[in-house]
Every structure is written in C-alpha cells, then in structure tokens.
Design an enzyme around this catalytic site. Structure first.
Site, PDB file in Angstrom:
ATOM      1  N   LYS A  26       9.886 -24.739   9.755  1.00 27.10           N
ATOM      2  CA  LYS A  26       8.466 -24.499  10.067  1.00 27.10           C
ATOM      3  C   LYS A  26       8.270 -23.191  10.810  1.00 27.10           C
ATOM      4  CE  LYS A  26       5.409 -26.250  13.731  1.00 27.10           C
ATOM      5  NZ  LYS A  26       5.747 -25.401  14.816  1.00 27.10           N
ATOM      6  N   ASN A  27       9.021 -23.005  11.884  1.00 25.43           N
ATOM      7  CA  ASN A  27       8.735 -21.843  12.739  1.00 25.43           C
ATOM      8  C   ASN A  27       9.171 -20.522  12.118  1.00 25.43           C
ATOM      9  OD1 ASN A  27       7.386 -23.424  14.525  1.00 25.43           O
ATOM     10  ND2 ASN A  27       9.094 -23.633  15.966  1.00 25.43           N
ATOM     11  N   CYS A 121       0.013 -27.005  20.024  1.00 26.99           N
ATOM     12  CA  CYS A 121       0.334 -28.063  20.987  1.00 26.99           C
ATOM     13  C   CYS A 121       0.012 -27.595  22.402  1.00 26.99           C
ATOM     14  CB  CYS A 121       1.807 -28.432  20.892  1.00 26.99           C
ATOM     15  SG  CYS A 121       2.233 -29.250  19.347  1.00 26.99           S
ATOM     16  N   ARG A 126      -0.310 -21.099  27.743  1.00 22.26           N
ATOM     17  CA  ARG A 126       0.501 -20.474  26.693  1.00 22.26           C
ATOM     18  C   ARG A 126       0.056 -19.021  26.557  1.00 22.26           C
ATOM     19  NH1 ARG A 126       1.915 -24.651  21.855  1.00 22.26           N
ATOM     20  NH2 ARG A 126       3.370 -22.977  21.422  1.00 22.26           N
ATOM     21  N   ASP A 309      12.135 -27.954  21.717  1.00 26.17           N
ATOM     22  CA  ASP A 309      11.495 -28.718  20.642  1.00 26.17           C
ATOM     23  C   ASP A 309      12.267 -29.992  20.286  1.00 26.17           C
ATOM     24  OD1 ASP A 309       9.605 -26.740  20.645  1.00 26.17           O
ATOM     25  OD2 ASP A 309      10.361 -25.713  18.869  1.00 26.17           O
ATOM     26  N   ARG A 401       1.663 -31.676  11.039  1.00 28.71           N
ATOM     27  CA  ARG A 401       1.659 -30.215  11.190  1.00 28.71           C
ATOM     28  C   ARG A 401       3.045 -29.642  10.931  1.00 28.71           C
ATOM     29  NH1 ARG A 401       0.814 -28.675  16.687  1.00 28.71           N
ATOM     30  NH2 ARG A 401       1.807 -26.851  15.804  1.00 28.71           N
TER      31      ARG A 401
HETATM   32  N1  EPU Z   1       5.390 -16.740  27.491  1.00 33.42           N
HETATM   33  C1  EPU Z   1       4.775 -15.865  28.357  1.00 33.42           C
HETATM   34  N2  EPU Z   1       4.129 -14.781  27.823  1.00 33.42           N
HETATM   35  C2  EPU Z   1       4.067 -14.546  26.494  1.00 33.42           C
HETATM   36  C3  EPU Z   1       4.696 -15.439  25.620  1.00 33.42           C
HETATM   37  C4  EPU Z   1       5.352 -16.532  26.148  1.00 33.42           C
HETATM   38  O1  EPU Z   1       4.814 -16.052  29.572  1.00 33.42           O
HETATM   39  O2  EPU Z   1       3.455 -13.543  26.100  1.00 33.42           O
HETATM   40  C5  EPU Z   1       6.127 -17.907  28.023  1.00 33.42           C
HETATM   41  C6  EPU Z   1       5.532 -19.234  27.554  1.00 33.42           C
HETATM   42  O3  EPU Z   1       4.473 -19.652  28.382  1.00 33.42           O
HETATM   43  C7  EPU Z   1       6.745 -20.139  27.612  1.00 33.42           C
HETATM   44  C8  EPU Z   1       7.906 -19.212  27.255  1.00 33.42           C
HETATM   45  O4  EPU Z   1       7.421 -17.895  27.482  1.00 33.42           O
HETATM   46  O5  EPU Z   1       6.911 -20.618  28.917  1.00 33.42           O
HETATM   47  C9  EPU Z   1       8.413 -19.291  25.829  1.00 33.42           C
HETATM   48  O6  EPU Z   1       7.336 -19.153  24.912  1.00 33.42           O
HETATM   49  P1  EPU Z   1       7.534 -18.568  23.432  1.00 33.42           P
HETATM   50  O7  EPU Z   1       6.685 -17.355  23.311  1.00 33.42           O
HETATM   51  O8  EPU Z   1       8.980 -18.457  23.144  1.00 33.42           O
HETATM   52  O9  EPU Z   1       6.913 -19.723  22.566  1.00 33.42           O
HETATM   53  P2  EPU Z   1       6.050 -19.592  21.253  1.00 33.42           P
HETATM   54  O10 EPU Z   1       6.507 -18.413  20.472  1.00 33.42           O
HETATM   55  O11 EPU Z   1       4.605 -19.695  21.546  1.00 33.42           O
HETATM   56  C10 EPU Z   1       7.684 -20.937  19.727  1.00 33.42           C
HETATM   57  C11 EPU Z   1       7.612 -22.150  18.867  1.00 33.42           C
HETATM   58  C12 EPU Z   1       7.504 -23.401  19.734  1.00 33.42           C
HETATM   59  C13 EPU Z   1       8.719 -23.454  20.661  1.00 33.42           C
HETATM   60  C14 EPU Z   1       8.835 -22.161  21.463  1.00 33.42           C
HETATM   61  C15 EPU Z   1      10.088 -22.084  22.307  1.00 33.42           C
HETATM   62  C16 EPU Z   1       6.491 -21.281  16.946  1.00 33.42           C
HETATM   63  C17 EPU Z   1       5.270 -21.245  16.116  1.00 33.42           C
HETATM   64  N3  EPU Z   1       6.439 -22.042  18.023  1.00 33.42           N
HETATM   65  O12 EPU Z   1       6.487 -20.905  20.490  1.00 33.42           O
HETATM   66  O13 EPU Z   1       7.580 -24.474  18.815  1.00 33.42           O
HETATM   67  O14 EPU Z   1       8.582 -24.532  21.569  1.00 33.42           O
HETATM   68  O15 EPU Z   1       8.834 -21.028  20.572  1.00 33.42           O
HETATM   69  O16 EPU Z   1      11.230 -22.211  21.517  1.00 33.42           O
HETATM   70  O17 EPU Z   1       7.493 -20.671  16.612  1.00 33.42           O
HETATM   71  C18 EPU Z   1       7.234 -26.638  18.015  1.00 33.42           C
HETATM   72  O18 EPU Z   1       7.698 -26.277  16.932  1.00 33.42           O
HETATM   73  O19 EPU Z   1       7.031 -27.848  18.303  1.00 33.42           O
HETATM   74  C19 EPU Z   1       6.901 -25.638  19.023  1.00 33.42           C
HETATM   75  C20 EPU Z   1       6.084 -25.864  20.032  1.00 33.42           C
END
Ligand code: EPU
Length: 424
Positions: A26-27, A121, A126, A309, A401
């Site tokens: 998915k991701n 989620c 975020r 995850d 999803r």
């Molecule tokens: N963060 C910041 N600033 C940013 C971006 C992130 O402070 O600009 C913080 C977030 O608040 C969090 C940490 O950094 O505490 C990690 O966030 P990350 O950006 O890595 O998460 P994401 O890219 O929004 C993806 C996956 C999530 C998964 C996370 C961590 C996708 C679409 N989503 O989210 O997947 O939990 O990486 O591995 O790729 C899921 O599939 O259930 C899911 C939530």
C-alpha cells in the site's frame, strides 16, 4: 461513491492453517501512482493492491486530467501527458494521508500545486513541516491558508537538505521534486523503509538518477524528463506481518507467500522471541504458533526497527502471552486508541502516554468492537480470531483502505469470518 455500511464478524478459536499470498505494498502504491505524474509517457504498474486508498488516489489523478486504466485488477496503465490541473480539493484528499505526494509530484512537473491538507488515520499531530522545508530548499514558496497548501517555484534547483525528523513522507516527497529539478540534491537523515527504495526504483526505471535509497543519505541528480515503462510494486510488509502475527496468535501453521523475508526481520525476530517458530524461504515465510507464547518488550522505530504499523497487531498477540510486555510507541504521538476496544474483549492493558503495559490474560472473549484506524482494525480482526465466541467489528472502512480482501484471505486459512451488510 456511496459507502455501504458493513461489518466483519469473526468467530474465534480456529487455528489458522494453509497458505496466503500477500498483495502489493500500500505505502509504495500510494506514492508510485502520484509519482507517475512526473512521467512523460505511459507507465504500466503491476502488483497494485486492490484497496480503497488506491481507488482514491486513482480518482484524484483522473480529476487532474491523467488517463488511468485498470488493465486488470492489479495492473494500472497511467498516462499523465494530459494532466492540466494542479489543484486537489479537500473532498478528495481528506480520504487519505498520502495525498501529500500530489504536492511533490505536481510541484516537480508544473512548479506549482494547491493541495488541501491531507486526512488519513488519526495518531495525533501529523505535521508536514519537513516536506515543506525540503520544497523551500529546492526553490519553492509555500503557504498554508484555509487548510490548503500552496507551493510554487520559478525554478527548481538541487540543494542539500537535512531532515530534522526521519520521515517517510518527507523523504519521498522531496525525492519527487528533486527528480526533475536542475542539479544535484542531497537529502540526509532520510527514512529507509522498503517503500522508499521501491519509489526510487520506480523513478529510476523511468529514467531518474537517484542513488542511496535504503541508506541514510539519498543523492538525486536531476534529469530533463522521465520516459514511460513497466514497474512492479514490492509485496506489502505490513500485510505479511499481519498474517504472521495472526498465525502465531491462533497457534496456527501458515505459509505467507510473496514476501521479501529481509523486510520482515524485526517482526520475525520478535515472533521468535515470543515463542513462535519462523521459517524463512526465498520469497515466503512459514509461521508456526505452538500456543506456548511469552511476553516481550518492543519499541516501534523507523525501519529497520519494529514497524509502528505492526504495533496494534503485536499488542493484540501479547494480550494473550504469558507475562507482562512493555510496548513503547516511538514514531507517532498517539497510536493506542484501539486499546480501549481490546479491553472490551477482556485484555488487561494500561496505557501511559507512549507506553502500553500489556498483562497477558488466559483468553479474550468476543464482543462488538470498532476499527479505530487501519492497523487498529487489523488488531481487532486478530483479536476476533483468538477470542472465544463472536466478535463484530464495525467501521471497517478503515481496514478496506489498506488491506485487500482481508476476510477472504483469512477464510482461506480456515477462519470463521464474514462480512455482513448492516440493515441501515
Ligand atoms: N513528522 C514531522 N514532520 C513532518 C513529517 C513527519 O514531525 O514533516 C513526524 C510525524 O509526526 C511522526 C514521524 O515524523 O511522528 C514519522 O512520520 P512519517 O512522515 O514517517 O509518516 P508518514 O509518511 O505520514 C508513513 C506511512 C504510515 C506509517 C509512517 C511511519 C504512508 C502513506 N503512511 O506515514 O503508515 O505509520 O510512515 O512508518 O506511507 C499505515 O500504513 O497504517 C500508516 C499509518
């Protein structure tokens, strides 16, 4: 699209056995599909998971003017040559977190984009500040107004960027912009998840010049254009882990097929520590649960650490393991919402800020529960599989999803699980 109200009903107590095949990640898919906006020509993407998040991102691409065709259930043909809009409205993007990749892809190709702040989620704050910091370094002016992120650049020039937080989304988004930027971009302290490598491989196979994905530093030499081509998405690490945990939790014996065992190392190691047997093959993993499972301590971390995850699924398993396990969430501000639902089934878990203390109980007992989010929902299905009696899970739109035909796959493994349409 009208969403029909459905529930998943599970009758627990069956030891899962047999084989199950994991779908595409998915991701990776939700990043690679918008990345196709950068491609000048037709690209064919295989092993696309048949999940709601993919449907949503495809609808958004079509709204932007791309021609998207499902060649079959798991193969997409995307032609972005006619994309003529750079605006993604809130009604569309609110359905998924990964819509932030539209910013990177549209900025990279058109030097501008207006995308509403994404949904997805709810794990507390975020932020996307690291994405925006990267865009600015490459020459973009960014504003956030009335819930809309506006990015625009006269020209995009390569730069050196150090991420303050290890972020999957920021790493991929900056990579997207830098792919067609002029000159060299170096991103340090990047995320190393398998889907980051997959997105880089996709872009490289279309003609990009990206090195170092999977390490702490990614170097991108901007290219003039990306040509079309074929790409096949990697298997979903989290779907694989979900079946592995379910096999251990039910005392089952399951061969999980279409996996990359290297991506599963942290999950396999913890399952072995809990007391399950894990046997690795070239592209499959067999998990045998012997019913004699004991506590472990876990902290979720960016890859190659234990994935956040997989946290709800493993906590569900630990809820019936002997002893007291301590599980610390190291990625998200708040990711224990689902614990309240596990308590309804008789689990004994205390949550204090980022830490859950899980006191193993003899058994769980079926009850009505809610899928609070995607992985929390997966945890509820595993809970239903081990609980005595019937567990009815509502709000399964979260599960849809990100999991392809989850209940069908569990049924293949012998589970007594079905989807029912609610009368209302
Ligand atoms: N963060 C910041 N600033 C940013 C971006 C992130 O402070 O600009 C913080 C977030 O608040 C969090 C940490 O950094 O505490 C990690 O966030 P990350 O950006 O890595 O998460 P994401 O890219 O929004 C993806 C996956 C999530 C998964 C996370 C961590 C996708 C679409 N989503 O989210 O997947 O939990 O990486 O591995 O790729 C899921 O599939 O259930 C899911 C939530």
């Amino acid at each position: 699209m009208i969403y029909i109200l459905e529930k998943i009903v599970v009758r627990g107590g069956v030891r899962l056995s047999g084989e199950v095949t994991v779908s595409g990640a998915k991701n990776a898919a939700v990043a690679i599909i918008p990345a196709a906006i950068l491609v000048d020509g037709e690209c064919i993407i295989e092993n696309v998971p048949d999940i709601r998040d993919v449907q949503v991102i495809v609808e958004i691409l079509e709204h932007l003017g791309a021609k998207v065709e499902f060649v079959d259930r798991h193969t997409l043909k995307i032609d972005s040559s006619k994309v003529d809009k750079q605006t993604a409205p809130y009604e569309m993007v609110r359905k998924m977190r990964a819509s932030y990749y539209l910013l990177g892809a549209l900025l990279g190709r058109f030097k501008k984009a207006d995308v509403a702040l994404p949904g997805g989620c709810n794990f507390g704050l975020r932020p996307i500040d690291q994405h925006l910091k990267g865009f600015s370094a490459l020459g973009s002016e960014n504003t956030v107004e009335s819930g809309i992120v506006r990015v625009s650049a006269e020209k995009l020039e390569g730069a050196s960027i150090y991420l303050d937080v290890v972020s999957v989304g920021a790493t991929i988004n900056i990579m997207l912009v830098a792919t067609l930027a002029h000159g060299t971009t170096i991103i340090e302290n990047v995320a190393k998840e398998p889907h980051i490598v997959d997105v880089a491989n996709f872009l490289n196979s279309m003609g990009a010049n990206i090195k170092g994905a999977g390490t702490d530093v990614i170097k991108i030499n901007g290219v003039e254009r990306l040509k079309g081509g074929f790409y096949s998405i990697i298997p979903d690490q989290i779907e694989a882990g979900t079946f592995m945990v379910a096999a251990a939790a039910t005392g089952g014996d399951v061969l999980v097929k279409n996996v990359i065992p290297k991506h599963m190392e942290s999950v396999s190691a913890k399952l072995e520590e809990i007391g399950a047997e894990v046997i690795e093959y070239d592209d499959s993993i067999r998990v045998i649960g012997n019913g004699n499972l004991k506590k472990v301590n876990i902290k979720t971390l960016p890859y190659p650490g234990f994935p956040t995850d997989m946290q709800p699924q493993i906590v569900t398993l630990l809820s019936i393991c002997k002893g007291t396990s301590i599980v610390t969430e190291g990625v998200w501000e708040s990711r224990f919402q689902y614990v309240g639902e596990l308590l309804r089934l008789g689990a004994n878990i205390r949550v204090d800020s980022q830490t859950a203390t899980v006191n193993g109980v003899e058994k769980l007992k079926g009850a009505p529960v809610t899928a609070t989010d995607l992985r929390g929902g997966a945890g509820m299905v595993i809970a239903g599989l081990i609980a005595e009696g019937e567990t009815e899970i509502s709000d399964i739109k979260h599960i849809d999803r990100g999991y392809e035909k989850m209940e069908e796959k569990f049924r293949q493994l012998g589970a007594d699980i079905r989807r029912v349409t609610c009368p209302e």
